[in-house]
Motif scaffolding. Structure first.
Motif, short mmCIF file in Angstrom:
data_model
loop_
_atom_site.label_atom_id
_atom_site.label_comp_id
_atom_site.label_asym_id
_atom_site.label_seq_id
_atom_site.Cartn_x
_atom_site.Cartn_y
_atom_site.Cartn_z
N PRO A 147 0.83 -1.23 0.00
CA PRO A 147 0.00 0.00 0.00
C PRO A 147 0.85 1.27 0.00
O PRO A 147 0.55 2.19 -0.78
CB PRO A 147 -0.79 -0.11 1.31
N LEU A 148 1.88 1.31 0.80
CA LEU A 148 2.71 2.52 0.84
C LEU A 148 3.39 2.74 -0.51
O LEU A 148 3.46 3.87 -0.99
CB LEU A 148 3.79 2.42 1.93
N GLY A 149 3.84 1.65 -1.14
CA GLY A 149 4.49 1.76 -2.45
C GLY A 149 3.51 2.27 -3.48
O GLY A 149 3.84 3.14 -4.30
N CYS A 150 2.26 1.74 -3.46
CA CYS A 150 1.23 2.19 -4.40
C CYS A 150 0.97 3.68 -4.22
O CYS A 150 0.96 4.45 -5.18
CB CYS A 150 -0.08 1.45 -4.15
N TYR A 151 0.79 4.05 -2.96
CA TYR A 151 0.48 5.45 -2.66
C TYR A 151 1.59 6.35 -3.17
O TYR A 151 1.37 7.34 -3.85
CB TYR A 151 0.31 5.62 -1.15
N SER A 152 2.81 5.94 -2.88
CA SER A 152 3.97 6.71 -3.27
C SER A 152 4.08 6.79 -4.79
O SER A 152 4.37 7.84 -5.36
CB SER A 152 5.20 6.06 -2.65
N GLY A 153 3.78 5.66 -5.47
CA GLY A 153 3.87 5.63 -6.92
C GLY A 153 2.82 6.52 -7.57
O GLY A 153 3.08 7.22 -8.55
N LEU A 154 1.61 6.48 -7.00
CA LEU A 154 0.53 7.30 -7.56
C LEU A 154 0.82 8.78 -7.37
O LEU A 154 0.41 9.60 -8.17
CB LEU A 154 -0.81 6.93 -6.89
N ARG A 155 1.46 9.09 -6.27
CA ARG A 155 1.80 10.49 -5.99
C ARG A 155 3.24 10.81 -6.40
O ARG A 155 3.91 11.59 -5.72
CB ARG A 155 1.67 10.76 -4.49
N ALA A 156 3.72 10.13 -7.44
CA ALA A 156 5.14 10.22 -7.77
C ALA A 156 5.63 11.65 -7.84
O ALA A 156 4.93 12.53 -8.38
CB ALA A 156 5.41 9.51 -9.09
N TYR A 157 6.79 11.87 -7.30
CA TYR A 157 7.49 13.15 -7.31
C TYR A 157 6.78 14.25 -6.53
O TYR A 157 7.06 15.42 -6.72
CB TYR A 157 7.80 13.61 -8.75
N SER A 158 5.85 13.90 -5.67
CA SER A 158 5.26 14.90 -4.77
C SER A 158 6.05 14.88 -3.45
O SER A 158 6.92 14.04 -3.27
CB SER A 158 3.80 14.57 -4.49
N THR A 203 4.93 14.01 -0.50
CA THR A 203 4.64 12.74 0.19
C THR A 203 5.53 11.63 -0.35
O THR A 203 6.09 10.84 0.41
CB THR A 203 3.18 12.31 -0.03
N ASP A 204 5.62 11.60 -1.66
CA ASP A 204 6.42 10.56 -2.31
C ASP A 204 7.87 10.65 -1.85
O ASP A 204 8.48 9.65 -1.48
CB ASP A 204 6.33 10.72 -3.82
N PHE A 205 8.38 11.88 -1.84
CA PHE A 205 9.78 12.04 -1.43
C PHE A 205 9.98 11.64 0.03
O PHE A 205 10.98 11.01 0.38
CB PHE A 205 10.26 13.48 -1.65
N THR A 206 9.00 12.00 0.85
CA THR A 206 9.10 11.63 2.27
C THR A 206 9.16 10.11 2.42
O THR A 206 10.07 9.56 3.05
CB THR A 206 7.89 12.17 3.05
N ILE A 207 8.15 9.43 1.82
CA ILE A 207 8.10 7.97 1.94
C ILE A 207 9.38 7.36 1.39
O ILE A 207 9.99 6.46 1.99
CB ILE A 207 6.87 7.41 1.19
N ASN A 208 9.79 7.90 0.24
CA ASN A 208 10.97 7.36 -0.41
C ASN A 208 12.23 7.51 0.46
O ASN A 208 13.01 6.58 0.60
CB ASN A 208 11.19 8.09 -1.73
N SER A 209 12.38 8.68 1.05
CA SER A 209 13.60 8.87 1.84
C SER A 209 13.56 8.02 3.10
O SER A 209 14.58 7.46 3.51
CB SER A 209 13.82 10.35 2.18
N ILE A 210 12.36 7.88 3.69
CA ILE A 210 12.27 6.99 4.86
C ILE A 210 12.65 5.57 4.46
O ILE A 210 13.40 4.88 5.16
CB ILE A 210 10.83 7.02 5.45
N SER A 211 12.15 5.14 3.31
CA SER A 211 12.42 3.74 2.92
C SER A 211 13.90 3.55 2.60
O SER A 211 14.46 2.50 2.90
CB SER A 211 11.53 3.31 1.76
#
Lengths: 540, 343
Positions: free
Chosen positions: B116-127, B129-137
Motif C-alpha cells: 500500500p505505501l508503495g502504491c500510494y507513493s507511486g501514484l503520488r510520484a514526485y510529490s 509525500t512521495d519524497f518523504t516515503i521514499n527517503s524513509i524507505s
C-alpha cells in the motif's frame, strides 16, 4: 485524486505502531511461577553423577532432599529427611531416625505406592557405594563426588534397623562424614521407582526422569532452552507458593541481566562483575552478597612434562602478578588466595606462604629446569562465569602477557562447557584456570577433592597430582574431632602444597545473587546449589 | 503446462541433488572422522567403528556411499547431533517451524505495509509525500538488521520495559510443542489460558518481526513504487482514462494488476533475504529457530548438525524460490516466451 487510498494506508501504519507501543504487563500468569535464568545445561538430573554447580543448582534442592541439611546462616547441620541422629563414642557408628509420611513425587511417569522409608536410603547410598549394586553401572557407574572423597571405601555397612531407622558404620573415624551426608550430592532417590524401572528394563531413566521428595518435581527439559518443574503438592515442608518453576537456560550473562531487567527472569545465576553496579542502581533489582566458600586457581597438569617438575610450576607462579589478576578480573569482589581455604573457614591459615611476582627469578628457575625460551604451553580457560572465576578468558589473556615476559608462549584453549569438562577429565590440558565451590563447610572438602590421589580418576583433581604424604596428612586430619590437631595438620598440608605447588591459588570470591525485588525468601546458600523451595513472588 | 511443470521438477531435483552432494562432501571436508560427521556417533571402540562403517557402506566406493547417503536421507535417518545425541530430524523439525513462523509474520508485515505505501507513493510520484516515503524507505533499507534489533531491544525492552526480548513466549505458559508452530500449538494446548498465551506470544513476536520486516518493507515500497510508475506511463492507462473510467476503477482494474506481476519474482528474492535476516535476528532475540540452532552447532563444532542444518535451510529456500517462480510463470502469460527455466 487518490484520497480513498490515504485512510487504509494510515490506519495500517498506525495499527502496526500501536501494536508495538501498548505498555501492558506482558505476563498474565506472572505471579504463578518462578523463572530462574541459569547459565548452562545440567549434565544429568541426578547430582550423584556430576559435581558441577549447574547440575547441583538444577536438581539438588529443587527435586531432592537429603538426610541432613546445612543451615544457610549458621552453617550448622540440621535435620531434613532424618529427624535426628546419634554418633557412637568411637565415632564409627551413626544412627539416623527417619521422617515419617514423606511422599515421593507423583508424576506422569510414576505414582508412588508408599511413603519414604529406610529402603530408599539404602538404595540411594548403595547405588554409589557398592559396585555390584544393580543400579551402580546405570548411567556410567561414575559418582565423582563420592569417589573423590573415598566415601564408599570408608563405609563398612549400611543397614535398616527398622523401616524408619538406619545405621551406618564406618571403617575409620571421619569427622567430615555428616557434612558429606548433608552435601548437594547425597540426595535420596526412590527405591520403589528404581524397582519399577528395572522391571521394565529401562533403568537409565532414573537419571533422566527423576523422582525425589523435593519441593518441585520434574516436568520437562529442552536442552539449551529450559527445564520445567511443577510444584510438589505433597511437600513435607509445606507446598511452595509458586505453582511452577522454570530454569530458563541463558548462557550469556548480559542477556541474563537484560531478562532480569525486563522481568522475564525473576532471578539469575552468576551476575557478571561488570553488571553489579547496574543492578545496584536499579530499584526493582536486588544484589545479595556473601563471602563464598570457594577458590579460583591455576592448576598445572602434573602428569605432563615439564609440569611434573615442581620448580617449573613455581617458576610459572612467580611469573604472574596475582594482585593485578584479581583487580582486573574480580574487581573488588574477591580476596587474594594463599592456600586452598578461604578466610571463612575455621582452618584458615593467615600466615601461609605465598608466591610473589618475580619474573627474573621465574626465568632463572626455568633455565635451571632446562625449559628453553620459546617454550609453548596451553592455558585452558573455563567458558562459563563462575563465582570463583568470573572471566577466565580475560585472566588467561593476562597470564599470556605475563608469561610472554619470561619467553613462554601461551595458547588459550576453550570449548563449550560440557566438551571442556570431558577433555579436561581426559587430561588433555597443560594447565587450566578453574576453581572449586565447596559442598560443605569442612576443610576436607577443599583439600581432598582438589588434590588427593583418589580425585584423579574422579576428575576433580585438575592438577592430576598424587602425593602419598599429602594424602596421609588428610587422612590423619579426619580421624580426629580435635579442631586444634586438625588445624595443625592442615597447616602442614599448606606447607607441602607451597613446596610442590601443583596449582597456584588465585582468589576467594564473594558469592552474588541477583533477583527482582518482588521475590522474598531468596537466600544465598554458601554450601552448594541454589534453594528455590521457599521463594515466593509477591503481586505488586 | 506439463512441460513447464516437468521442467521445474527437474530443476528442483537437480538443485537438491547438488545440495545433497555438497552436504555429503562435507563428511570428508570437516576436520573429524567421517563416521562421526555422518552419524553424529563417536565410536567408543573398534568394533562399533567397524559396525558403523559397514552400516553406512563407508568402506565402499564414493558412488555407493553417496547412493546410500541419499537413501538414508529420504528414509528420514539424518543421524544424531554430536553434542546432544538427539536425532537431528527431531531437532530440525522443532527449530524450523519457529523460523518459518517468524519469517511468515514478517512477510505479512512487508506485504501489508510495503505494497500500500508503495502504491500510494507511486501514484503520488514526485510529490512531497512521495519524497518523504521514499527517503524513509531508503533510510530503513540502509540500516543493518542486527543493529536495528539491538536498538529495538535497548529502547522498547530495557528502557521502557514494554516488550520482552527473548524467546517465543513466556516460559510460564506450558505449551507442548506438537507442530512446532506456536500459534497452532497454543490452540492445541490444554489447561492454558489461550487468550493470554496468544497475546503473550504476539508481544514476543513484535520486536523480532519488526526488525526483520523493516528492510524488506523498505525494498518492497521501492519496488512497488517503481512498478506503479512504469504502469502509469503505459498507453493503456491513457486509453482507460479517455474511456472515462474513474481513478478508482483505473487503479484496481489496470494499474494494480499490471504492477504486481513484475513484483512477484522480486518478492521471491526478498524471501531469501528475509530468512537470512531472520536467522541473524534469532540469535539476538534468543528465538529457538534454525538460525539460533545453527549458531549453537557452530560454537560447539557439532559437525553432523551443521551438515544437516545447512541442507535443511537450503532446501527450504530452494523450495520457496522455485514455488514462487513457478506460480509466477503460471499466472504471467507474458513469460511464456522464455523457453529456459531460471531461478
Amino acid at each position: 485524486m487518490h484520497k480513498w487510498l490515504v485512510w487504509p494506508v494510515i490506519s495500517t501504519a498506525l495499527l502496526t505502531l500501536l501494536g508495538g507501543c501498548s505498555p501492558q504487563k506482558y505476563s498474565a500468569n506472572y505471579t504463578n511461577g518462578l523463572v530462574y535464568c541459569s547459565e548452562s545445561d545440567p549434565i544429568s538430573m541426578n547430582p550423584q553423577l556430576d559435581t558441577s554447580t549447574t547440575t547441583a543448582d538444577a536438581t539438588a534442592h529443587q527435586i531432592y532432599d537429603r538426610l541432613l541439611e546445612f543451615d544457610t546462616e549458621s552453617g550448622r547441620i540440621r535435620p531434613s529427611l532424618a529427624t535426628s541422629w546419634s554418633v557412637s563414642d568411637d565415632g564409627l557408628l551413626y544412627r539416623f531416625s527417619l521422617r515419617r509420611d514423606v511422599k515421593f513425587h507423583t508424576t506422569d511417569y510414576f505414582t508412588p505406592g508408599r511413603p519414604f522409608n529406610a529402603s530408599d536410603v539404602l538404595f540411594s547410598f548403595n547405588r554409589w557405594r557398592l559396585p555390584q549394586h544393580s543400579f551402580h553401572n546405570v548411567s556410567g557407574g561414575y559418582y565423582p563426588y563420592f569417589e573423590s572423597l573415598g566415601l564408599a571405601d570408608n563405609i563398612a555397612d549400611i543397614k535398616a534397623v527398622s523401616p524408619y531407622e538406619v545405621e551406618i558404620s564406618l571403617k575409620q573415624r571421619d569427622s567430615s562424614f555428616l557434612a558429606n551426608i548433608a552435601s548437594d550430592f547425597s540426595v535420596i532417590l526412590s527405591a520403589e521407582y528404581a524397582d519399577v524401572l528395572m522391571s521394565q528394563g529401562i533403568p537409565e531413566r532414573i537419571d533422566r526422569l527423576p523422582i525425589g521428595t523435593g519441593p518441585y518435581q520434574y516436568a520437562d527439559y529442552q536442552k539449551n532452552h529450559y527445564i520445567r518443574y511443577d510444584v510438589n503438592n505433597d511437600y513435607w515442608q509445606g507446598t511452595p507458593a509458586s505453582k511452577a518453576l522454570i530454569f530458563d537456560i541463558t548462557p550469556k550473562s548480559s542477556l541474563r541481566l537484560a531478562k532480569l531487567m525486563t522481568g522475564e527472569c525473576d532471578a539469575v545465576a552468576f551476575p557478571a562483575r561488570v553488571d553489579h553496579q547496574i543492578i545496584r542502581e536499579r530499584e526493582d533489582l536486588v544484589l545479595a552478597e556473601k563471602p563464598g566458600l570457594n577458590i579460583g586457581f591455576w592448576a598445572f597438569n602434573t602428569e605432563r612434562p615439564p609440569f611434573d617438575n615442581p620448580s617449573v610450576r613455581k617458576a610459572l607462579a612467580y611469573a604472574i602478578d596475582k594482585n593485578t589478576l584479581i583487580e582486573a578480573v574480580y574487581f573488588d569482589s574477591a580476596t587474594r588466595a594463599k592456600s586452598l581455604l578461604p578466610a571463612a573457614s575455621w582452618a584458615y591459615q593467615a600466615d601461609a606462604q605465598d608466591t610473589g611476582y618475580n619474573p627474573v627469578l621465574a626465568r632463572q628457575l626455568l633455565d635451571e629446569a632446562g625449559v628453553a625460551p620459546g617454550f609453548t604451553m596451553s592455558v585452558w580457560a573455563i567458558p562459563v562465569e563462575r563465582a570463583y572465576n568470573p572471566n577466565a578468558q580475560k585472566m588467561a589473556e593476562l597470564i599470556q602477557r605475563y608469561l610472554a615476559d619470561i619467553e613462554v608462549e601461551v595458547n588459550i584453549v576453550s570449548y563449550d562447557w560440557s566438551t571442556f569438562r570431558r577433555q579436561l577429565r581426559q587430561g588433555n590440558h597443560d594447565s587450566v584456570l578453574i576453581g572449586w565451590s565447596a559442598d560443605n563447610g569442612d576443610p576436607d572438602n577443599f583439600y581432598r577433592p582438589l588434590l588427593s590421589c583418589d580425585a584423579i580418576p574422579s576428575g576433580t583433581n585438575r592438577a592430576r597430582w598424587c602425593n602419598p604424604a599429602y594424602d596421609e596428612i588428610l587422612d590423619r586430619a579426619i580421624q580426629t574431632e580435635d579442631v586444634d590437631i586438625r588445624k595443625a595438620l592442615y597447616f602442614q598440608a599448606n606447607e607441602l602444597l607451597f613446596d610442590k605447588l601443583p596449582m597456584v591459588p588465585i582468589a576467594h570470591a564473594y558469592r552474588y545473587q541477583a533477583y527482582r525485588e518482588e521475590l522474598s525468601g531468596m537466600v544465598i546458600n554458601p554450601y552448594g546449589g541454589i534453594r528455590l523451595g521457599g521463594v515466593t513472588k509477591q503481586r505488586d | 503446462m506439463i512441460r513447464i511443470l516437468s521442467r521445474y521438477a527437474i530443476l528442483f531435483s537437480l538443485t537438491l541433488l547438488s545440495l545433497c552432494a555438497l552436504s555429503f562432501s562435507l563428511i570428508y571436508l570437516f576436520p573429524a572422522e567421517p563416521v562421526t560427521t555422518l552419524t553424529g556417533i563417536t565410536p567408543q571402540n573398534l568394533m562399533q567403528h567397524e559396525a558403523l562403517m559397514n552400516q553406512y557402506h563407508l568402506n565402499n566406493s564414493i558412488i555407493v556411499q553417496f547412493a546410500d547417503y541419499l537413501s538414508e536421507l529420504f528414509a528420514g535417518n539424518w543421524g544424531v547431533s554430536l553434542i546432544s545425541g538427539q536425532p537431528l530430524s527431531e531437532e530440525i523439525m522443532l527449530a524450523l517451524p519457529a523460523t518459518i513462523e517468524l519469517s511468515a509474520c514478517a512477510m505479512f508485515i512487508v506485504i501489508v505495509v510495503g505494497i500500500p505505501l508503495g502504491c500510494y507513493s507511486g501514484l503520488r510520484a514526485y510529490s512531497t509525500t512521495d519524497f518523504t516515503i521514499n527517503s524513509i524507505s531508503v533510510t530503513a533499507y540502509s540500516v543493518p538488521v542486527f543493529w536495528l534489533a539491538v536498538l529495538f531491544i535497548l529502547t522498547f525492552s530495557l528502557q521502557f520495559g514494554w516488550l520482552p526480548l527473548s524467546g517465543r513466549i513466556n516460559l510460564l505458559f506450558d505449551i507442548p510443542p506438537k507442530t512446532g508452530f506456536l500459534m497452532i500449538d497454543i490452540l492445541l494446548a490444554d489447561n492454558v489460558d489461550r487468550a493470554a498465551a496468544f497475546s503473550d506470544a504476539l508481544l514476543h513476536l513484535i520486536l523480532p518481526v519488526l526488525s526483520i520486516a523493516c528492510i524488506s518493507t523498505a525494498s518492497m515500497i521501492r519496488i512497488t513504487r517503481r512498478s506503479i510508475i512504469d504502469v502509469l506511463n503505459k498507453p493503456f492507462i491513457i486509453a482507460a482514462r479517455s474511456k472515462g473510467l474513474s481513478s478508482k476503477q483505473i487503479f484496481f482494474r489496470h494499474v494494480l494488476r499490471n504492477a504486481l506481476l513484475p513484483i512477484l519474482p522480486l518478492m521471491a528474492m526478498q524471501i531469501t533475504t528475509l530468512i537470512t535476516n531472520a536467522m541473524i535476528v534469532e540469535t539476538l532475540f534468543s528465538w529457538p529457530g534454525i538460525g539460533n540452532w545453527l549458531i549453537q552447532a557452530i560454537y560447539q563444532r557439532d559437525y553432523s548438525a551443521l551438515r544437516m542444518g545447512m541442507l535443511a535451510v537450503s532446501t527450504l529456500v530452494v523450495m520457496i524460490t522455485i514455488a514462487i517462480d513457478l506460480f509466477n510463470r503460471l499466472i504471467d502469460p507474458s513469460r511464456e516466451k522464455y523457453e529456459s527455466v531460471t531461478i
